[in-house]
Design a protein around this motif. Structure first.
Motif, PDB file in Angstrom:
ATOM      1  N   ALA A  57      61.242  55.394 -44.487  1.00  0.00           N
ATOM      2  CA  ALA A  57      62.258  56.228 -43.836  1.00  0.00           C
ATOM      3  C   ALA A  57      63.569  55.468 -43.713  1.00  0.00           C
ATOM      4  N   GLN A  58      64.636  56.044 -44.252  1.00  0.00           N
ATOM      5  CA  GLN A  58      65.946  55.389 -44.262  1.00  0.00           C
ATOM      6  C   GLN A  58      66.875  56.032 -43.229  1.00  0.00           C
ATOM      7  N   GLU A  59      67.566  55.171 -42.486  1.00  0.00           N
ATOM      8  CA  GLU A  59      68.587  55.591 -41.531  1.00  0.00           C
ATOM      9  C   GLU A  59      69.813  54.714 -41.756  1.00  0.00           C
ATOM     10  N   VAL A  60      70.653  55.149 -42.670  1.00  0.00           N
ATOM     11  CA  VAL A  60      71.796  54.326 -43.062  1.00  0.00           C
ATOM     12  C   VAL A  60      72.718  54.070 -41.875  1.00  0.00           C
ATOM     13  N   ALA A  61      72.786  54.991 -40.944  1.00  0.00           N
ATOM     14  CA  ALA A  61      73.647  54.786 -39.773  1.00  0.00           C
ATOM     15  C   ALA A  61      73.160  53.634 -38.902  1.00  0.00           C
ATOM     16  N   ASN A  62      71.865  53.287 -38.987  1.00  0.00           N
ATOM     17  CA  ASN A  62      71.299  52.203 -38.182  1.00  0.00           C
ATOM     18  C   ASN A  62      70.955  50.983 -39.032  1.00  0.00           C
ATOM     19  N   ARG A  63      71.622  50.791 -40.140  1.00  0.00           N
ATOM     20  CA  ARG A  63      71.319  49.669 -41.029  1.00  0.00           C
ATOM     21  C   ARG A  63      71.707  48.342 -40.390  1.00  0.00           C
TER      22      ARG A  63
ATOM     23  N   GLN B 211      70.422  46.590 -38.040  1.00  0.00           N
ATOM     24  CA  GLN B 211      70.371  46.493 -36.584  1.00  0.00           C
ATOM     25  C   GLN B 211      69.479  45.325 -36.181  1.00  0.00           C
ATOM     26  N   PRO B 212      69.887  44.505 -35.217  1.00  0.00           N
ATOM     27  CA  PRO B 212      69.045  43.385 -34.773  1.00  0.00           C
ATOM     28  C   PRO B 212      67.825  43.893 -34.011  1.00  0.00           C
ATOM     29  N   PRO B 213      66.850  43.036 -33.772  1.00  0.00           N
ATOM     30  CA  PRO B 213      65.670  43.464 -33.007  1.00  0.00           C
ATOM     31  C   PRO B 213      66.061  43.994 -31.633  1.00  0.00           C
ATOM     32  N   GLY B 214      65.453  45.104 -31.270  1.00  0.00           N
ATOM     33  CA  GLY B 214      65.756  45.744 -29.997  1.00  0.00           C
ATOM     34  C   GLY B 214      64.651  46.678 -29.584  1.00  0.00           C
ATOM     35  N   ALA B 215      64.936  47.522 -28.593  1.00  0.00           N
ATOM     36  CA  ALA B 215      63.926  48.434 -28.065  1.00  0.00           C
ATOM     37  C   ALA B 215      63.543  49.504 -29.071  1.00  0.00           C
ATOM     38  N   ALA B 216      64.534  50.018 -29.818  1.00  0.00           N
ATOM     39  CA  ALA B 216      64.242  51.070 -30.794  1.00  0.00           C
ATOM     40  C   ALA B 216      63.528  50.523 -32.018  1.00  0.00           C
ATOM     41  N   HIS B 217      63.966  49.376 -32.490  1.00  0.00           N
ATOM     42  CA  HIS B 217      63.364  48.727 -33.660  1.00  0.00           C
ATOM     43  C   HIS B 217      63.022  47.291 -33.259  1.00  0.00           C
ATOM     44  N   TRP B 218      61.752  47.038 -33.045  1.00  0.00           N
ATOM     45  CA  TRP B 218      61.316  45.769 -32.471  1.00  0.00           C
ATOM     46  C   TRP B 218      61.704  44.572 -33.328  1.00  0.00           C
ATOM     47  N   LEU B 219      61.671  44.712 -34.636  1.00  0.00           N
ATOM     48  CA  LEU B 219      62.039  43.613 -35.540  1.00  0.00           C
ATOM     49  C   LEU B 219      63.312  43.921 -36.317  1.00  0.00           C
TER      50      LEU B 219
ATOM     51  N   THR C 292      66.281  46.347 -38.428  1.00  0.00           N
ATOM     52  CA  THR C 292      66.277  47.202 -39.615  1.00  0.00           C
ATOM     53  C   THR C 292      66.875  46.439 -40.792  1.00  0.00           C
ATOM     54  N   ASP C 293      66.602  46.930 -42.002  1.00  0.00           N
ATOM     55  CA  ASP C 293      67.096  46.252 -43.203  1.00  0.00           C
ATOM     56  C   ASP C 293      68.379  46.920 -43.682  1.00  0.00           C
ATOM     57  N   VAL C 294      68.753  46.652 -44.941  1.00  0.00           N
ATOM     58  CA  VAL C 294      70.035  47.119 -45.467  1.00  0.00           C
ATOM     59  C   VAL C 294      70.072  48.632 -45.640  1.00  0.00           C
ATOM     60  N   LEU C 295      68.912  49.274 -45.690  1.00  0.00           N
ATOM     61  CA  LEU C 295      68.856  50.735 -45.814  1.00  0.00           C
ATOM     62  C   LEU C 295      68.474  51.418 -44.508  1.00  0.00           C
ATOM     63  N   GLY C 296      68.431  50.660 -43.434  1.00  0.00           N
ATOM     64  CA  GLY C 296      68.075  51.234 -42.149  1.00  0.00           C
ATOM     65  C   GLY C 296      66.593  51.443 -41.938  1.00  0.00           C
ATOM     66  N   ARG C 297      65.754  50.857 -42.762  1.00  0.00           N
ATOM     67  CA  ARG C 297      64.314  50.997 -42.600  1.00  0.00           C
ATOM     68  C   ARG C 297      63.795  50.029 -41.540  1.00  0.00           C
ATOM     69  N   ASP C 298      62.814  50.454 -40.804  1.00  0.00           N
ATOM     70  CA  ASP C 298      62.254  49.644 -39.722  1.00  0.00           C
ATOM     71  C   ASP C 298      61.465  48.472 -40.298  1.00  0.00           C
ATOM     72  N   VAL C 299      61.881  47.256 -39.968  1.00  0.00           N
ATOM     73  CA  VAL C 299      61.237  46.057 -40.508  1.00  0.00           C
ATOM     74  C   VAL C 299      59.811  45.922 -39.986  1.00  0.00           C
ATOM     75  N   PHE C 300      59.583  46.276 -38.742  1.00  0.00           N
ATOM     76  CA  PHE C 300      58.238  46.170 -38.164  1.00  0.00           C
ATOM     77  C   PHE C 300      57.245  47.070 -38.897  1.00  0.00           C
ATOM     78  N   SER C 301      57.638  48.300 -39.167  1.00  0.00           N
ATOM     79  CA  SER C 301      56.751  49.223 -39.882  1.00  0.00           C
ATOM     80  C   SER C 301      56.489  48.749 -41.307  1.00  0.00           C
ATOM     81  N   ARG C 302      57.515  48.248 -41.958  1.00  0.00           N
ATOM     82  CA  ARG C 302      57.320  47.749 -43.325  1.00  0.00           C
ATOM     83  C   ARG C 302      56.473  46.485 -43.324  1.00  0.00           C
ATOM     84  N   LEU C 303      56.584  45.681 -42.281  1.00  0.00           N
ATOM     85  CA  LEU C 303      55.762  44.480 -42.186  1.00  0.00           C
ATOM     86  C   LEU C 303      54.289  44.837 -42.053  1.00  0.00           C
TER      87      LEU C 303
END
Length: 294
Positions: free
Chosen positions: A59-65, A67-75, A77-88
């Motif tokens: 799932a890509q969210e270019v608007a949130n590309r 993004q550092p680790p936080g509450a919404a994305h624990w690890l 996001t990458d260059v395409l806004g994908r959640d690093v934790f889910s991909r891990l």
């Protein structure tokens, strides 16, 4: 004789207090249990990844590309806004599957070749061992890289390329162990009784060679996962956007400020490799009677 001239009594040295058995076992097998717990945790993560990942790995969210680790994305996001934790989490499935497939198939093929060569001797022994030496002449990562480049990008092609270079070490070890067992009296007795060679190899020789082979398999699993990640890092592994740890590290290798993109999958590779190494060392000590007696 005065009291001042009486020599002092010799005090015997204190006897060393033996350590409790549980402390000795903890000191000897503690790292192995820790490594086993880490490996088991990653296996559970790989099995439960579709249910515990908060987002879809693609799932890509270019608007949130980026993004550092936080509450919404624990690890982050990458260059395409994908959640690093889910991909891990999903990347663990492919990395562990590739490692187990390569090592188990390589062990089965190599051990069979080695045992057959040790039993047949003569021409077949020389032919199979020279083929093994031919593959061993090349560095495994270089030969796997060349084969993967010739076959093309893809998970199956990468696993096949690794399998070509993975079986010779098991063939060498299997042949050496089979030669030792072939000279034992129970093998000679089975031969005199007229048992078929296939029965002798499968029921007598093979079970007595499983210990060292199991140690090599355990130690080699981390190496296989690392090699698969290295090939994916070089662009010869999975096809994007498939989540895989090596390709995730490659995506973040030039993003110094966005350190989380490459750091977390790299840490995952580190923990799995160290965990398998600890398990292999503990299994080797447990199978060694001299180590267990200490």
């Amino acid at each position: 004789m005065s009291a001042s001239t009486i020599p002092p009594l010799a005090v015997p040295p204190a006897m060393p207090v033996p350590r409790p058995r549980w402390r000795r076992r903890l000191r000897r097998y503690g790292p192995a249990w820790l490594g086993g717990a880490v490996v088991l945790l990653w296996i559970l993560v790989a099995l439960l990844a579709p249910w515990i990942s908060p987002y879809s790995p693609d799932a890509q969210e270019v608007a949130n590309r980026l993004q550092p680790p936080g509450a919404a994305h624990w690890l982050g996001t990458d260059v395409l806004g994908r959640d690093v934790f889910s991909r891990l989490l999903h990347g663990a499935r492919l990395s562990l599957l590739a490692g187990f497939t390569v090592v188990l198939l390589g062990a089965a093929i190599g051990t069979t070749i080695g045992i057959v060569a040790a039993w047949a001797r003569g021409f077949w022994d020389e032919a199979l061992m020279r083929l093994t030496d031919l593959v061993l002449c090349f560095p495994p990562i270089i030969l796997a890289l060349a084969i993967a480049a010739g076959l093309g990008i893809g998970t199956q092609n990468t696993i096949l390329a690794m399998l070509v270079v993975w079986w010779p070490k098991f063939a060498r070890l299997g042949r050496a162990l089979a030669l030792v067992q072939r000279g034992q009296e129970y093998v000679e007795a089975a031969t005199v009784l007229g048992l078929k060679p296939s029965r002798i190899l499968g029921r007598h020789i093979l079970p007595n060679t499983l210990g060292p082979l199991a140690v090599l398999v355990t130690l080699d699993l981390g190496n296989a996962i690392l090699t698969f990640a290295g090939l994916s890092f070089l662009g010869l592994g999975v096809v994007p956007p498939t989540p895989e740890w090596g390709s995730m590290v490659a995506e973040g290798r030039e993003l110094v400020e966005q350190w989380w993109i490459a750091a977390f999958p790299g840490f995952a590779i580190l923990t799995v490799v160290v965990g398998f190494n600890f398990c292999g060392d503990g299994l080797r000590d447990w199978l060694d009677p001299r180590a267990r007696s200490r």
